[in-house]
Write an enzyme that holds these catalytic residues in place. Structure first.
Site, PDB file in Angstrom:
ATOM      1  N   SER A 202       0.831  -1.198   0.000  1.00 23.95           N
ATOM      2  CA  SER A 202       0.000   0.000   0.000  1.00 23.95           C
ATOM      3  C   SER A 202       0.873   1.258   0.000  1.00 23.95           C
ATOM      4  O   SER A 202       1.633   1.489  -0.933  1.00 23.95           O
ATOM      5  CB  SER A 202      -0.963  -0.050   1.188  1.00 23.95           C
ATOM      6  OG  SER A 202      -1.970   0.927   1.088  1.00 23.95           O
ATOM      7  N   ASP A 297     -10.265  -4.038  -4.396  1.00 16.58           N
ATOM      8  CA  ASP A 297      -9.430  -3.005  -3.795  1.00 16.58           C
ATOM      9  C   ASP A 297      -9.612  -1.696  -4.559  1.00 16.58           C
ATOM     10  O   ASP A 297      -9.461  -1.674  -5.783  1.00 16.58           O
ATOM     11  CB  ASP A 297      -7.964  -3.446  -3.857  1.00 16.58           C
ATOM     12  CG  ASP A 297      -6.999  -2.474  -3.190  1.00 16.58           C
ATOM     13  OD1 ASP A 297      -7.441  -1.392  -2.739  1.00 16.58           O
ATOM     14  OD2 ASP A 297      -5.808  -2.800  -3.109  1.00 16.58           O
ATOM     15  N   HIS A 327      -7.943  -5.229  -0.315  1.00 16.24           N
ATOM     16  CA  HIS A 327      -6.767  -4.469   0.104  1.00 16.24           C
ATOM     17  C   HIS A 327      -6.352  -4.917   1.508  1.00 16.24           C
ATOM     18  O   HIS A 327      -7.189  -5.132   2.382  1.00 16.24           O
ATOM     19  CB  HIS A 327      -7.107  -2.980   0.134  1.00 16.24           C
ATOM     20  CG  HIS A 327      -5.926  -2.104   0.392  1.00 16.24           C
ATOM     21  ND1 HIS A 327      -5.091  -1.678  -0.606  1.00 16.24           N
ATOM     22  CD2 HIS A 327      -5.444  -1.577   1.543  1.00 16.24           C
ATOM     23  CE1 HIS A 327      -4.138  -0.927  -0.093  1.00 16.24           C
ATOM     24  NE2 HIS A 327      -4.321  -0.852   1.213  1.00 16.24           N
TER      25      HIS A 327
END
Length: 359
Positions: A202, A297, A327
């Site tokens: 991320s 996501d 995610h």
């Protein structure tokens, strides 16, 4: 439900929620489907029943978003949430504390080494995720253990300053400084400057990609690999996946706005390629890349677009979408067999990516 839980000590909440979660994940799939509800199907994909049940249980516990009233509350909530999903500790990994010199001062780091690995090896410099606001060495401890053991490499997890106390580009500076420190001290860390990779999840994937670009542009030795788990790569544009998956799949549209407002409040500056790495036009010659995305996501489309742009620039890319996951799945692998299976495959792609340098 959340008000009732507020009256119970956090330690007791964690134990109860963990017991319920892990017990639920051992149910036969027909019974787990009753917990999860009707199948979630979006964009031709179906969410894994185990993940859907996990999200349902989190909602019942009042944990439906990653943002909070204050950064401190969000950080505490992330730590508690990961305590709930964490499974048995990953064995067979030696962990030692390190201090990394940066312009901002010394930063904490942890070096992970499989106990049976004694020879020099690839060293993965890992930047944790959390929207540049939450997350730390503890929240990503199990993930780094997993990567070190099953990829048979060393992993150096490095700390960096968080927003809003330290907004952009503080994290960028710390990430670059950590990489330069590792190049200068690779032998002491059990590797060599020719065997250093960068990676992260991320926001950490964003920092890893930025470091690779910085190294290429500034004449530093390039990493041997970029290992990018559902990276945030473009803060300047809303893509279709953000509209499709911005609510109900752990990372929400509201969360993303909250994180970015903390990290880079100046909207006009969000196209800076140190933040929106996708916008960098100089991609040719970057390190081989393993890029992993999740189907459900909000960041899916920008991550996959970055993979396409790298490939068009001649960069070797191993790209994998897990269409049934969300995610953050890499940090949740202890919660269910499906998530653990996905992480074993991800480590296989990491191994394959490291093999690209000999091709």
């Amino acid at each position: 439900m959340s008000r009732l839980l507020d009256a119970i000590p956090h330690s007791v909440q964690t134990r109860v929620q963990s017991t319920v979660l892990h017990g639920s994940m051992r149910l036969p799939h027909p019974l787990l489907r009753l917990v999860a509800g009707e199948p979630a199907r979006v964009d031709g994909q179906e969410l894994a029943v185990e993940v859907q049940a996990l999200l349902r249980l989190q909602a019942l516990a009042g944990q439906e978003r990653m943002s909070a009233d204050t950064p401190e509350k969000a950080r505490a909530a992330m730590s508690r949430g990961l305590e709930v999903v964490r499974g048995a500790p990953v064995p067979g990994v030696q962990v030692s504390r390190r201090r990394v010199q940066a312009r901002s001062g010394e930063r904490d780091a942890r070096l992970y080494r499989p106990t049976n690995l004694t020879d020099p090896s690839t060293l993965l410099v890992f930047y944790h995720g959390g929207g540049w606001v939450v997350g730390d060495l503890d929240t990503h401890d199990e993930l780094c253990r997993f990567l070190a053991k099953h990829a048979d490499i060393r992993v150096l997890s490095v700390d960096y300053r968080l927003a809003p106390e330290h907004p952009f580009p503080a994290a960028v500076e710390d990430a670059v400084d950590a990489y330069e420190y590792v190049l200068d001290n690779a032998e002491d860390l059990g590797s060599s400057p020719d065997s250093v990779a960068v990676g992260g999840d991320s926001a950490g994937g964003n920092l890893a990609a930025m470091v690779a670009q910085h190294a290429l542009a500034n004449g530093l030795k390039s990493p041997v690999l970029q290992f990018l788990l559902y990276p945030a790569v473009d803060a300047s544009t809303r893509r279709r996946s953000r509209e499709l998956f911005g609510n109900g799949f752990l990372l929400t549209d509201e969360d993303m706005d909250w994180f970015m407002d903390m990290y880079q409040p100046d909207r006009d500056a969000r196209a800076d390629p140190r933040l929106s790495v996708l916008l960098n036009e100089e991609l040719e010659g970057l390190a081989p890349t393993v890029l992993v995305t999740a189907g459900f996501d909000p960041l899916r489309d920008e991550g996959e677009e970055y993979g396409r742009r790298l490939a068009e620039a001649g960069v070797p890319v191993v790209s994998r979408r897990f269409p049934d996951l969300i995610h953050g799945f890499a940090n949740l692998f202890g919660a269910s067999p499906r998530l653990r299976e996905a992480m074993f495959e991800t480590v296989g792609h990491l191994r394959a990516g490291l093999a690209l340098r000999s091709c």
